[in-house]
Design a protein around this motif. Structure first.
Motif, PDB file in Angstrom:
ATOM      1  N   PHE A 131      58.845  24.824   5.035  1.00 59.46           N
ATOM      2  CA  PHE A 131      57.814  23.911   5.552  1.00 59.46           C
ATOM      3  C   PHE A 131      57.210  24.460   6.840  1.00 59.46           C
ATOM      4  CE2 PHE A 131      60.135  20.801   2.904  1.00 59.46           C
ATOM      5  CZ  PHE A 131      59.070  20.245   2.218  1.00 59.46           C
ATOM      6  N   GLY A 132      58.073  25.027   7.698  1.00 58.01           N
ATOM      7  CA  GLY A 132      57.589  25.611   8.936  1.00 58.01           C
ATOM      8  C   GLY A 132      56.648  26.769   8.678  1.00 58.01           C
ATOM      9  N   LEU A 133      56.960  27.582   7.671  1.00 56.09           N
ATOM     10  CA  LEU A 133      56.119  28.731   7.329  1.00 56.09           C
ATOM     11  C   LEU A 133      54.758  28.282   6.819  1.00 56.09           C
ATOM     12  CD1 LEU A 133      56.126  31.816   7.180  1.00 56.09           C
ATOM     13  CD2 LEU A 133      56.960  31.633   4.825  1.00 56.09           C
ATOM     14  N   VAL A 134      54.739  27.232   6.013  1.00 61.45           N
ATOM     15  CA  VAL A 134      53.474  26.695   5.503  1.00 61.45           C
ATOM     16  C   VAL A 134      52.603  26.199   6.655  1.00 61.45           C
ATOM     17  CG1 VAL A 134      52.422  24.825   4.151  1.00 61.45           C
ATOM     18  CG2 VAL A 134      54.398  26.077   3.248  1.00 61.45           C
ATOM     19  N   ILE A 135      53.204  25.454   7.568  1.00 60.29           N
ATOM     20  CA  ILE A 135      52.457  24.938   8.718  1.00 60.29           C
ATOM     21  C   ILE A 135      52.017  26.089   9.621  1.00 60.29           C
ATOM     22  CG2 ILE A 135      52.608  23.505  10.795  1.00 60.29           C
ATOM     23  CD1 ILE A 135      54.626  21.771   9.192  1.00 60.29           C
ATOM     24  N   GLY A 136      52.893  27.094   9.773  1.00 59.32           N
ATOM     25  CA  GLY A 136      52.552  28.253  10.589  1.00 59.32           C
ATOM     26  C   GLY A 136      51.364  29.013  10.023  1.00 59.32           C
ATOM     27  N   ALA A 137      51.353  29.193   8.697  1.00 63.14           N
ATOM     28  CA  ALA A 137      50.233  29.879   8.055  1.00 63.14           C
ATOM     29  C   ALA A 137      48.947  29.081   8.218  1.00 63.14           C
ATOM     30  CB  ALA A 137      50.541  30.089   6.571  1.00 63.14           C
ATOM     31  N   TRP A 138      49.073  27.770   8.094  1.00 68.89           N
ATOM     32  CA  TRP A 138      47.922  26.875   8.287  1.00 68.89           C
ATOM     33  C   TRP A 138      47.388  27.007   9.715  1.00 68.89           C
ATOM     34  CZ3 TRP A 138      48.548  20.855   8.806  1.00 68.89           C
ATOM     35  CH2 TRP A 138      47.286  20.271   8.896  1.00 68.89           C
ATOM     36  N   TYR A 139      48.294  27.022  10.681  1.00 72.99           N
ATOM     37  CA  TYR A 139      47.882  27.090  12.087  1.00 72.99           C
ATOM     38  C   TYR A 139      47.247  28.437  12.418  1.00 72.99           C
ATOM     39  CZ  TYR A 139      48.201  27.795  17.095  1.00 72.99           C
ATOM     40  OH  TYR A 139      47.899  28.104  18.386  1.00 72.99           O
ATOM     41  N   ILE A 140      47.894  29.522  12.024  1.00 68.51           N
ATOM     42  CA  ILE A 140      47.435  30.852  12.427  1.00 68.51           C
ATOM     43  C   ILE A 140      46.108  31.223  11.776  1.00 68.51           C
ATOM     44  CG2 ILE A 140      48.459  32.355  10.668  1.00 68.51           C
ATOM     45  CD1 ILE A 140      48.744  32.902  14.455  1.00 68.51           C
ATOM     46  N   THR A 141      45.828  30.663  10.597  1.00 66.34           N
ATOM     47  CA  THR A 141      44.582  31.007   9.887  1.00 66.34           C
ATOM     48  C   THR A 141      43.419  30.090  10.244  1.00 66.34           C
ATOM     49  OG1 THR A 141      45.306  29.682   7.980  1.00 66.34           O
ATOM     50  CG2 THR A 141      45.764  32.061   7.931  1.00 66.34           C
ATOM     51  N   THR A 142      43.721  28.865  10.658  1.00 65.91           N
ATOM     52  CA  THR A 142      42.638  27.906  10.921  1.00 65.91           C
ATOM     53  C   THR A 142      42.596  27.398  12.362  1.00 65.91           C
ATOM     54  OG1 THR A 142      43.965  25.945  10.362  1.00 65.91           O
ATOM     55  CG2 THR A 142      42.852  27.092   8.537  1.00 65.91           C
ATOM     56  N   LYS A 143      43.718  27.530  13.080  1.00 67.18           N
ATOM     57  CA  LYS A 143      43.876  26.934  14.422  1.00 67.18           C
ATOM     58  C   LYS A 143      43.547  25.436  14.402  1.00 67.18           C
ATOM     59  CE  LYS A 143      45.344  30.518  16.538  1.00 67.18           C
ATOM     60  NZ  LYS A 143      44.689  31.126  17.688  1.00 67.18           N
ATOM     61  N   ASN A 144      43.865  24.813  13.293  1.00 69.10           N
ATOM     62  CA  ASN A 144      43.599  23.385  13.137  1.00 69.10           C
ATOM     63  C   ASN A 144      44.402  22.579  14.163  1.00 69.10           C
ATOM     64  OD1 ASN A 144      44.327  20.593  11.760  1.00 69.10           O
ATOM     65  ND2 ASN A 144      42.444  21.322  10.824  1.00 69.10           N
ATOM     66  N   TRP A 145      43.784  21.568  14.741  1.00 68.34           N
ATOM     67  CA  TRP A 145      44.440  20.786  15.796  1.00 68.34           C
ATOM     68  C   TRP A 145      45.629  19.983  15.265  1.00 68.34           C
ATOM     69  CZ3 TRP A 145      44.656  15.419  15.669  1.00 68.34           C
ATOM     70  CH2 TRP A 145      43.788  14.789  14.771  1.00 68.34           C
ATOM     71  N   VAL A 146      45.595  19.619  13.990  1.00 67.60           N
ATOM     72  CA  VAL A 146      46.732  18.883  13.409  1.00 67.60           C
ATOM     73  C   VAL A 146      47.954  19.794  13.316  1.00 67.60           C
ATOM     74  CG1 VAL A 146      47.596  17.647  11.398  1.00 67.60           C
ATOM     75  CG2 VAL A 146      45.222  17.334  12.115  1.00 67.60           C
ATOM     76  N   ALA A 147      47.733  21.034  12.857  1.00 76.16           N
ATOM     77  CA  ALA A 147      48.831  22.003  12.788  1.00 76.16           C
ATOM     78  C   ALA A 147      49.387  22.277  14.185  1.00 76.16           C
ATOM     79  CB  ALA A 147      48.352  23.296  12.139  1.00 76.16           C
ATOM     80  N   ASN A 148      48.476  22.400  15.158  1.00 80.30           N
ATOM     81  CA  ASN A 148      48.882  22.591  16.553  1.00 80.30           C
ATOM     82  C   ASN A 148      49.794  21.459  17.007  1.00 80.30           C
ATOM     83  OD1 ASN A 148      48.130  23.733  19.535  1.00 80.30           O
ATOM     84  ND2 ASN A 148      48.089  21.506  19.526  1.00 80.30           N
ATOM     85  N   ASN A 149      49.401  20.221  16.679  1.00 82.61           N
ATOM     86  CA  ASN A 149      50.168  19.060  17.114  1.00 82.61           C
ATOM     87  C   ASN A 149      51.514  18.939  16.406  1.00 82.61           C
ATOM     88  OD1 ASN A 149      48.159  18.419  18.874  1.00 82.61           O
ATOM     89  ND2 ASN A 149      47.381  16.668  17.740  1.00 82.61           N
ATOM     90  N   ILE A 150      51.562  19.368  15.153  1.00 82.22           N
ATOM     91  CA  ILE A 150      52.850  19.347  14.446  1.00 82.22           C
ATOM     92  C   ILE A 150      53.829  20.283  15.147  1.00 82.22           C
ATOM     93  CG2 ILE A 150      54.043  19.966  12.304  1.00 82.22           C
ATOM     94  CD1 ILE A 150      51.539  19.063  10.793  1.00 82.22           C
ATOM     95  N   PHE A 151      53.359  21.476  15.467  1.00 83.22           N
ATOM     96  CA  PHE A 151      54.204  22.413  16.216  1.00 83.22           C
ATOM     97  C   PHE A 151      54.593  21.819  17.574  1.00 83.22           C
ATOM     98  CE2 PHE A 151      52.940  26.718  14.144  1.00 83.22           C
ATOM     99  CZ  PHE A 151      53.989  26.581  13.241  1.00 83.22           C
TER     100      PHE A 151
END
Length: 323
Positions: A131-151
């Motif tokens: 799950f962390g890897l999925v969110i990490g890939a989402w964050y690193i490719t889009t810099k989406n604020w939701v992914a940022n906040n999950i981290f």
């Protein structure tokens, strides 16, 4: 009058701050192998923080912001995967087969990393890491604020649950030191605000609004959070010593005081339209409320004498007997 867009962003930041504190504090009641912070560590924390902060300021001033953020984003993505895995561990343990989450029967995968050595991962760790890897890939490719906040939320929750201040004296030294640290770097210079706006990594929680993003640094969540967690453990200590039910008196008071301090920060920020050192308002609230409560309840000597090690040692003995 606060427009609806701005009000929603304030409420969102407030919610993102209190959630990891509440749950992280309760997670801290579990036995931890992490060593408690010592007084010398508390004294040096603002100093080391200042060195790191000013170094980042100079790096953003004289080097490429894009490369710095690229490197730091990758670094925090790796840390974020571990934080997500650790934050999800209690929930995953409840839904996987029973033997996967028990110390004596849990399944593990072993492998060796170059320059590090042998690594052991349980099945629960692997599921959380996925799950962390999925969110990490989402964050690193889009810099989406939701992914940022999950981290950011996972960083905060795990830090609050694991970092042990040890006792009230160490906590007071740390809070007072960071109180002056925050004031100096926000009001005395443009360093804190510049780094916060330039640093594109999950070191803050954010919420979008029409003119940009509202943000709150993780330090304004984690630092008060580990103190609030200490007070929850102190409540448990008092309940066990006095043979009564844990009323969570100190936790409830200091948690409410944090809310007051955070709301005050937001109100001052809104009125003056300028970045505020949140610890300027939060530290007096949380520290003052605990001291006042201890004086009124006659618990000053008990508060000053309390040590996390005593409670942790008892938990570990109990856990060993249960196994």
């Amino acid at each position: 009058m606060v427009d609806q867009d701005l009000l929603v962003s304030y409420v969102a930041l407030f919610t993102l701050a209190v959630i990891p504190i509440y749950f992280g504090a309760h997670q801290s009641l579990k036995p931890s192998k992490v060593e408690a912070m010592q007084a010398k560590d508390a004294y040096m924390f603002p100093v080391m923080g200042s060195i790191v902060l000013f170094s980042l300021y100079l790096a953003f001033k004289f080097l490429s912001k894009e490369w710095i953020n690229f490197l730091m984003s990758g670094y925090f993505m790796v840390l974020g995967i571990g934080a997500v895995s650790a934050a999800l561990e209690p929930f995953i343990s409840k839904i996987v087969p029973y033997k996967w989450s028990q110390k004596k029967t849990k399944k593990e995968v072993k492998f060796t990393l170059p320059f590090y050595g042998e690594v052991k991962l349980s099945y629960v760790d692997i599921i959380g890491g996925f799950f962390g890897l999925v969110i990490g890939a989402w964050y690193i490719t889009t810099k989406n604020w939701v992914a940022n906040n999950i981290f950011g939320e996972c960083f905060s929750l795990v830090s609050i649950s694991l970092i042990q201040l040890g006792n009230f004296k160490v906590a007071a030294i740390l809070l007072v030191g960071l109180f002056f640290y925050d004031i100096f770097w926000v009001f005395g210079t443009d360093v804190m605000v510049t780094v916060a706006k330039s640093f594109d990594a999950p070191i803050k929680v954010v919420y979008p609004r029409a003119t940009g993003f509202s943000l709150l640094g993780l330090g304004d969540i984690v630092i008060p959070g580990i103190f609030i967690a200490l007070m929850l453990r102190f409540d448990q200590h008092l309940a066990k010593k006095r043979g009564g039910k844990n009323q969570k008196l100190y936790f409830n008071i200091v948690f409410a005081s944090y809310v007051v301090g955070l709301v005050t920060t937001i109100l001052v920020l809104h009125v003056f339209k300028a970045g505020q050192p949140a610890l300027l308002y939060i530290v007096p609230c949380v520290l003052g409320s605990v001291i006042l409560t201890a004086v009124l309840k006659g618990d000053v000597k008990e508060l000053l004498a309390y040590k996390d090690e005593d409670l942790i040692a008892k938990k570990e003995v109990k856990a060993e007997k249960a196994e």
